[in-house]
Design an enzyme around this catalytic site. Structure first.
Site, PDB file in Angstrom:
ATOM      1  N   SER A  21      27.742 -20.135  27.020  1.00 54.22           N
ATOM      2  CA  SER A  21      27.752 -20.592  28.411  1.00 54.22           C
ATOM      3  C   SER A  21      27.412 -22.074  28.526  1.00 54.22           C
ATOM      4  O   SER A  21      28.048 -22.811  29.291  1.00 54.22           O
ATOM      5  CB  SER A  21      26.742 -19.795  29.237  1.00 54.22           C
ATOM      6  N   LYS A  69      19.344  -8.079  32.272  1.00 51.36           N
ATOM      7  CA  LYS A  69      20.405  -7.804  33.257  1.00 51.36           C
ATOM      8  C   LYS A  69      20.014  -6.714  34.262  1.00 51.36           C
ATOM      9  O   LYS A  69      20.468  -6.718  35.389  1.00 51.36           O
ATOM     10  CB  LYS A  69      21.703  -7.410  32.553  1.00 51.36           C
ATOM     11  N   ASN A  90      24.559 -10.174  36.102  1.00 55.36           N
ATOM     12  CA  ASN A  90      24.671 -11.247  35.099  1.00 55.36           C
ATOM     13  C   ASN A  90      24.824 -12.625  35.740  1.00 55.36           C
ATOM     14  O   ASN A  90      24.910 -13.620  35.031  1.00 55.36           O
ATOM     15  CB  ASN A  90      25.824 -10.977  34.124  1.00 55.36           C
ATOM     16  N   ASP A 111      30.837  -9.513  34.760  1.00 53.43           N
ATOM     17  CA  ASP A 111      31.391  -8.872  33.549  1.00 53.43           C
ATOM     18  C   ASP A 111      32.502  -7.903  33.953  1.00 53.43           C
ATOM     19  O   ASP A 111      33.515  -7.776  33.266  1.00 53.43           O
ATOM     20  CB  ASP A 111      30.304  -8.066  32.811  1.00 53.43           C
ATOM     21  N   ARG A 157      25.347   7.189  20.468  1.00 51.31           N
ATOM     22  CA  ARG A 157      24.805   7.725  19.219  1.00 51.31           C
ATOM     23  C   ARG A 157      23.772   8.801  19.531  1.00 51.31           C
ATOM     24  O   ARG A 157      23.380   9.572  18.670  1.00 51.31           O
ATOM     25  CB  ARG A 157      24.117   6.611  18.410  1.00 51.31           C
ATOM     26  N   LEU A 212      34.543  -5.917  22.992  1.00 57.29           N
ATOM     27  CA  LEU A 212      33.941  -6.960  23.856  1.00 57.29           C
ATOM     28  C   LEU A 212      33.341  -8.104  23.030  1.00 57.29           C
ATOM     29  O   LEU A 212      33.039  -9.169  23.567  1.00 57.29           O
ATOM     30  CB  LEU A 212      32.862  -6.363  24.764  1.00 57.29           C
ATOM     31  N   TYR A 214      33.191 -11.296  20.660  1.00 57.56           N
ATOM     32  CA  TYR A 214      34.102 -12.432  20.479  1.00 57.56           C
ATOM     33  C   TYR A 214      33.768 -13.227  19.211  1.00 57.56           C
ATOM     34  O   TYR A 214      34.510 -14.131  18.835  1.00 57.56           O
ATOM     35  CB  TYR A 214      34.077 -13.353  21.708  1.00 57.56           C
TER      36      TYR A 214
HETATM   37  P1  NAP Z   1      23.231  -3.614  24.386  1.00 58.60           P
HETATM   38  O1  NAP Z   1      22.629  -3.142  25.667  1.00 58.60           O
HETATM   39  O2  NAP Z   1      22.365  -4.281  23.377  1.00 58.60           O
HETATM   40  O3  NAP Z   1      23.950  -2.395  23.614  1.00 58.60           O
HETATM   41  C1  NAP Z   1      24.850  -1.546  24.215  1.00 58.60           C
HETATM   42  C2  NAP Z   1      24.821  -0.174  23.563  1.00 58.60           C
HETATM   43  O4  NAP Z   1      25.423  -0.212  22.267  1.00 58.60           O
HETATM   44  C3  NAP Z   1      23.456   0.401  23.315  1.00 58.60           C
HETATM   45  O5  NAP Z   1      22.940   0.913  24.506  1.00 58.60           O
HETATM   46  C4  NAP Z   1      23.754   1.465  22.252  1.00 58.60           C
HETATM   47  O6  NAP Z   1      24.208   2.643  22.905  1.00 58.60           O
HETATM   48  C5  NAP Z   1      24.922   0.864  21.493  1.00 58.60           C
HETATM   49  N1  NAP Z   1      24.540   0.314  20.198  1.00 58.60           N
HETATM   50  C6  NAP Z   1      23.613  -0.650  19.940  1.00 58.60           C
HETATM   51  N2  NAP Z   1      23.595  -0.954  18.628  1.00 58.60           N
HETATM   52  C7  NAP Z   1      24.540  -0.162  18.042  1.00 58.60           C
HETATM   53  C8  NAP Z   1      24.993   0.010  16.709  1.00 58.60           C
HETATM   54  N3  NAP Z   1      24.471  -0.710  15.692  1.00 58.60           N
HETATM   55  N4  NAP Z   1      25.971   0.902  16.472  1.00 58.60           N
HETATM   56  C9  NAP Z   1      26.514   1.619  17.485  1.00 58.60           C
HETATM   57  N5  NAP Z   1      26.118   1.499  18.773  1.00 58.60           N
HETATM   58  C10 NAP Z   1      25.151   0.631  19.040  1.00 58.60           C
HETATM   59  O7  NAP Z   1      24.424  -4.593  24.676  1.00 58.60           O
HETATM   60  P2  NAP Z   1      25.277  -4.928  26.006  1.00 58.60           P
HETATM   61  O8  NAP Z   1      24.611  -5.991  26.764  1.00 58.60           O
HETATM   62  O9  NAP Z   1      25.663  -3.677  26.708  1.00 58.60           O
HETATM   63  O10 NAP Z   1      26.563  -5.602  25.295  1.00 58.60           O
HETATM   64  C11 NAP Z   1      27.347  -4.871  24.376  1.00 58.60           C
HETATM   65  C12 NAP Z   1      28.308  -5.802  23.651  1.00 58.60           C
HETATM   66  O11 NAP Z   1      29.217  -6.390  24.588  1.00 58.60           O
HETATM   67  C13 NAP Z   1      27.625  -6.981  22.942  1.00 58.60           C
HETATM   68  O12 NAP Z   1      28.273  -7.208  21.718  1.00 58.60           O
HETATM   69  C14 NAP Z   1      27.855  -8.153  23.884  1.00 58.60           C
HETATM   70  O13 NAP Z   1      27.897  -9.398  23.216  1.00 58.60           O
HETATM   71  C15 NAP Z   1      29.231  -7.797  24.424  1.00 58.60           C
HETATM   72  N6  NAP Z   1      29.522  -8.414  25.732  1.00 58.60           N
HETATM   73  C16 NAP Z   1      30.597  -9.224  25.804  1.00 58.60           C
HETATM   74  C17 NAP Z   1      30.931  -9.814  27.022  1.00 58.60           C
HETATM   75  C18 NAP Z   1      32.129 -10.714  27.089  1.00 58.60           C
HETATM   76  O14 NAP Z   1      32.273 -11.445  28.076  1.00 58.60           O
HETATM   77  N7  NAP Z   1      33.030 -10.674  26.113  1.00 58.60           N
HETATM   78  C19 NAP Z   1      30.156  -9.563  28.173  1.00 58.60           C
HETATM   79  C20 NAP Z   1      29.062  -8.688  28.058  1.00 58.60           C
HETATM   80  C21 NAP Z   1      28.755  -8.116  26.818  1.00 58.60           C
HETATM   81  P3  NAP Z   1      23.794   4.102  22.363  1.00 58.60           P
HETATM   82  O15 NAP Z   1      22.375   3.964  21.877  1.00 58.60           O
HETATM   83  O16 NAP Z   1      23.929   4.958  23.571  1.00 58.60           O
HETATM   84  O17 NAP Z   1      24.727   4.447  21.257  1.00 58.60           O
END
Ligand code: NAP
Length: 251
Positions: A21, A69, A90, A111, A157, A212, A214
């Protein structure tokens, strides 16, 4: 150092390091010749935010990232649009009353729009999706899909956290979904060899796999889905789209 005409924007999180950002908005402000700056606002607890906003009179808006968030919601005066239904914010717009100095914080979620606006045209024909993960990103994706008439099922999971666990996934369930979204951090740099525990052998050329993440540009999930003949996409377009949507809200 800082001119008093500079309007400040920022990113609120716990540990920020290098952030997309900051670079994105610096480039934008420079291209637009705007007297504005974008700073990282690292705070160990979300409770410190009120003080930071009060001490930074030129802060006009900020993005919010992990792990705040959802935690930020009780500190907001209003939660708008998609953010209300998603339960995660966000983007925050800071409004100041010129007469009494009162500060009003309005929360949004970009998002959701970032994801929706970057789906391919064929999404109009899709009916079902599998969304891996149950965090804030997964919630935004599920909301976006529902607004498009696509029914998402979340995969966790952990038993009882999503609609399904990875172990529940059968050929029939995976075959019914046209879209599979990786909304987990599995495979994100530096853990580039990681992949969500999805039965990738059930993926075929009818699937669109949207990660998601990058960084890296091609994740392990994308690479394996691609070898199964699926179409794949990373999160870069969404990243730009959600940042541009934040900018529109601040202005
Ligand atoms: P988060 O809260 O840290 O994790 C999301 C979920 O992923 C967790 O609740 C968990 O769900 C699962 N998880 C975590 N570690 C894991 C692993 N090693 N293997 C399998 N599942 C796992 O993250 P978030 O904020 O929701 O973001 C998720 C992803 O989206 C990140 O990589 C972030 O960078 C990306 N993102 C990208 C954008 C974009 O603009 N491109 C925007 C927002 C987020 P369970 O425990 O229920 O399995």
């Amino acid at each position: 150092m800082e001119k008093n005409v500079t309007t400040l924007y920022g990113l609120v999180g716990r540990r920020l390091g290098h952030s997309f950002s900051r670079g994105f908005f610096h480039e934008k402000f420079s291209a637009m010749h705007l007297p504005a700056d974008y700073i990282n606002i690292e705070i160990p607890e979300i409770g410190e935010l009120t003080d930071v906003v009060a001490r930074t009179p030129n802060l006009a808006g900020f993005n919010v990232t992990v792990p705040y968030k959802e935690a930020i919601i009780p500190l907001l005066d209003a939660i708008e649009g998609d953010a209300r239904e998603i339960g995660a914010v966000n983007t925050v717009k800071v409004e100041r009353n010129d007469h009494d100095g009162a500060i009003r914080l309005r929360g949004f979620n970009t998002d959701c729009e970032g994801f929706r606006s970057t789906l391919p045209r064929q999404a109009a024909e899709w009916t079902a999706a599998l969304v891996l993960g149950t965090g804030g990103a997964a919630k935004a994706v599920c909301h976006a899909l529902r607004t498009m008439g696509i029914e998402p099922l979340t995969v966790s999971r952990r038993q009882g956290c999503g609609d399904l666990t990875y172990g529940d996934l059968t050929e029939a369930i995976v075959g019914k979904a046209q879209l599979i979204v990786n909304a987990t951090p599995a495979g994100m740099w530096p853990d580039v060899g990681e992949c969500p525990p999805f039965p990738l052998w059930l993926i075929d050329s009818r699937h669109f796999c949207y990660d998601l993440i990058y960084n890296p540009a091609e994740t392990e999930f994308m690479r394996r889905a691609c070898t199964r003949g699926a179409s794949v996409k990373n999160g870069l377009d969404m990243l730009y789209a959600q940042a541009n949507a934040s900018w529109l809200l601040w202005n």
